[in-house]
Design a protein around this motif. Sequence first.
Motif, PDB file in Angstrom:
ATOM      1  N   ASP A  67       6.813  14.179   4.030  1.00  0.00           N
ATOM      2  CA  ASP A  67       7.450  15.171   4.908  1.00  0.00           C
ATOM      3  C   ASP A  67       8.216  16.211   4.104  1.00  0.00           C
ATOM      4  OD1 ASP A  67       6.418  13.892   7.096  1.00  0.00           O
ATOM      5  OD2 ASP A  67       8.286  12.895   7.670  1.00  0.00           O
ATOM      6  N   LEU A  68       8.918  15.769   3.066  1.00  0.00           N
ATOM      7  CA  LEU A  68       9.674  16.703   2.230  1.00  0.00           C
ATOM      8  C   LEU A  68       8.740  17.694   1.543  1.00  0.00           C
ATOM      9  CD1 LEU A  68      12.503  17.491   1.242  1.00  0.00           C
ATOM     10  CD2 LEU A  68      12.158  15.934  -0.693  1.00  0.00           C
ATOM     11  N   ASP A  69       7.578  17.223   1.111  1.00  0.00           N
ATOM     12  CA  ASP A  69       6.612  18.116   0.480  1.00  0.00           C
ATOM     13  C   ASP A  69       6.163  19.211   1.449  1.00  0.00           C
ATOM     14  OD1 ASP A  69       6.676  16.833  -1.948  1.00  0.00           O
ATOM     15  OD2 ASP A  69       4.853  15.662  -1.618  1.00  0.00           O
ATOM     16  N   TRP A  70       5.929  18.835   2.696  1.00  0.00           N
ATOM     17  CA  TRP A  70       5.552  19.839   3.684  1.00  0.00           C
ATOM     18  C   TRP A  70       6.667  20.855   3.887  1.00  0.00           C
ATOM     19  CZ3 TRP A  70       1.132  21.356   5.625  1.00  0.00           C
ATOM     20  CH2 TRP A  70       0.043  20.482   5.626  1.00  0.00           C
ATOM     21  N   MET A  71       7.890  20.378   3.987  1.00  0.00           N
ATOM     22  CA  MET A  71       9.015  21.257   4.289  1.00  0.00           C
ATOM     23  C   MET A  71       9.408  22.121   3.099  1.00  0.00           C
ATOM     24  SD  MET A  71      11.095  18.493   6.629  1.00  0.00           S
ATOM     25  CE  MET A  71      12.586  19.460   6.869  1.00  0.00           C
ATOM     26  N   MET A  72       9.177  21.635   1.903  1.00  0.00           N
ATOM     27  CA  MET A  72       9.538  22.381   0.695  1.00  0.00           C
ATOM     28  C   MET A  72       8.418  23.306   0.215  1.00  0.00           C
ATOM     29  SD  MET A  72      12.700  21.548  -0.337  1.00  0.00           S
ATOM     30  CE  MET A  72      12.757  21.911  -2.092  1.00  0.00           C
ATOM     31  N   GLY A  73       7.288  23.331   0.920  1.00  0.00           N
ATOM     32  CA  GLY A  73       6.234  24.221   0.457  1.00  0.00           C
ATOM     33  C   GLY A  73       4.957  24.204   1.266  1.00  0.00           C
ATOM     34  N   GLY A  74       4.556  23.033   1.732  1.00  0.00           N
ATOM     35  CA  GLY A  74       3.275  22.940   2.422  1.00  0.00           C
ATOM     36  C   GLY A  74       3.190  23.796   3.664  1.00  0.00           C
ATOM     37  N   ALA A  75       4.236  23.763   4.484  1.00  0.00           N
ATOM     38  CA  ALA A  75       4.228  24.561   5.713  1.00  0.00           C
ATOM     39  C   ALA A  75       4.217  26.052   5.396  1.00  0.00           C
ATOM     40  CB  ALA A  75       5.441  24.205   6.581  1.00  0.00           C
ATOM     41  N   ALA A  76       4.979  26.458   4.392  1.00  0.00           N
ATOM     42  CA  ALA A  76       5.027  27.870   4.016  1.00  0.00           C
ATOM     43  C   ALA A  76       3.679  28.359   3.513  1.00  0.00           C
ATOM     44  CB  ALA A  76       6.098  28.093   2.956  1.00  0.00           C
ATOM     45  N   ALA A  77       2.916  27.475   2.875  1.00  0.00           N
ATOM     46  CA  ALA A  77       1.596  27.862   2.381  1.00  0.00           C
ATOM     47  C   ALA A  77       0.626  28.146   3.511  1.00  0.00           C
ATOM     48  CB  ALA A  77       1.044  26.776   1.464  1.00  0.00           C
ATOM     49  N   THR A  78       0.846  27.542   4.687  1.00  0.00           N
ATOM     50  CA  THR A  78       0.022  27.860   5.844  1.00  0.00           C
ATOM     51  C   THR A  78       0.490  29.140   6.523  1.00  0.00           C
ATOM     52  OG1 THR A  78       1.336  26.550   7.432  1.00  0.00           O
ATOM     53  CG2 THR A  78      -0.392  25.390   6.213  1.00  0.00           C
ATOM     54  N   PHE A  79       1.763  29.444   6.411  1.00  0.00           N
ATOM     55  CA  PHE A  79       2.341  30.651   7.006  1.00  0.00           C
ATOM     56  C   PHE A  79       1.990  31.875   6.174  1.00  0.00           C
ATOM     57  CE2 PHE A  79       6.065  32.963   8.904  1.00  0.00           C
ATOM     58  CZ  PHE A  79       5.949  32.531  10.216  1.00  0.00           C
ATOM     59  N   TRP A  80       2.043  31.714   4.845  1.00  0.00           N
ATOM     60  CA  TRP A  80       1.680  32.795   3.907  1.00  0.00           C
ATOM     61  C   TRP A  80       0.590  32.272   2.971  1.00  0.00           C
ATOM     62  CZ3 TRP A  80       7.132  32.348   4.842  1.00  0.00           C
ATOM     63  CH2 TRP A  80       7.689  33.450   5.504  1.00  0.00           C
ATOM     64  N   PRO A  81      -0.657  32.211   3.440  1.00  0.00           N
ATOM     65  CA  PRO A  81      -1.728  31.611   2.627  1.00  0.00           C
ATOM     66  C   PRO A  81      -2.050  32.378   1.353  1.00  0.00           C
ATOM     67  CG  PRO A  81      -2.632  32.637   4.597  1.00  0.00           C
ATOM     68  CD  PRO A  81      -1.154  32.641   4.758  1.00  0.00           C
ATOM     69  N   MET A  82      -1.585  33.624   1.256  1.00  0.00           N
ATOM     70  CA  MET A  82      -1.880  34.410   0.055  1.00  0.00           C
ATOM     71  C   MET A  82      -1.035  33.955  -1.145  1.00  0.00           C
ATOM     72  SD  MET A  82       0.489  35.839   2.096  1.00  0.00           S
ATOM     73  CE  MET A  82      -0.477  36.874   3.202  1.00  0.00           C
ATOM     74  N   LEU A  83       0.014  33.195  -0.928  1.00  0.00           N
ATOM     75  CA  LEU A  83       0.864  32.754  -2.039  1.00  0.00           C
ATOM     76  C   LEU A  83       0.086  31.796  -2.944  1.00  0.00           C
ATOM     77  CD1 LEU A  83       4.285  32.139  -0.262  1.00  0.00           C
ATOM     78  CD2 LEU A  83       3.796  33.865  -2.006  1.00  0.00           C
ATOM     79  N   GLN A  84       0.187  32.016  -4.238  1.00  0.00           N
ATOM     80  CA  GLN A  84      -0.464  31.153  -5.219  1.00  0.00           C
ATOM     81  C   GLN A  84       0.465  30.898  -6.374  1.00  0.00           C
ATOM     82  OE1 GLN A  84      -4.376  32.508  -6.445  1.00  0.00           O
ATOM     83  NE2 GLN A  84      -4.817  33.365  -4.419  1.00  0.00           N
TER      84      GLN A  84
END
Length: 274
Positions: free
Chosen positions: A255-272
Amino acid sequence: MIIDTHTHVVSSDRNAHPLHPDASGWSLEVSNNVADLIKEMDSAGVECATLVQPNGTYGLDNSYQCDSALQYAPRTVAVGILDPAASDAADQLSYWTNERGMWGVRLQSQAEPDDPRCDALWDRAESLGVPISIGGGGTADRVDRMRNIGGRHPNVLFAPDHFAGWSGSQDKPGMTTALEELARLPNAHLRYSSTSLGPYAGLTDDEKDLFRRVIEAFSPRRMMWGTNFPSSREGGFIGQVQLGQTALPWLSAEDLDWMMGGAAATFWPMLQAP
């Protein structure tokens, strides 16, 4: 991947990047050049960040955030501020997105979030594929109004800032219920930051249960962490990152992994990551 969804960059060169005449708050005394932020991110193990236009700094001139984000893209994206009730808000969004590379917009307005004048910007955000962040909050009614407009635009991803002002609210039970209702919208996410995590330790047990209810309503897959650095800067940037990693010890590692980055990667998929 760790993504900080709430950083602010403010140039120390006030001649090249002058502050707005009505600038106020922390940015009058503290700068955060984008190159310095990148060094801080490298030291703290943060791969990506959104550069969010700070309130009371550059007004609606999102130039420094955009130019800075493009300099380090695709590691960074800019989230600028627009007034959604302005008559030219939709065209301004097109300009900042198409001409300046701004791939997120933060709505700040004296108008209510669901004011019909705001719909034009939401329609344009859908056509451009730009996700929306909403400032303000702090009351159940305000959150309900966010739900109203989010429901009118189901194809636009959106997220209130700073836990929607829950931490400063005098009606945390009412805010919790309103946020649980907001979470029923599939396109609704929630951004949280040090403004919520810092006060968390001082909450009563009942208030901590309410805080947890909000996260469970959205699920960690729609919760997005950010430092709010340098507005929040106790312990420096790395201290704010560590707060995000440790403030909620009941979270599972997944869950922490999702909240610290995973969810944001779905919101801004262009981030790499670099």
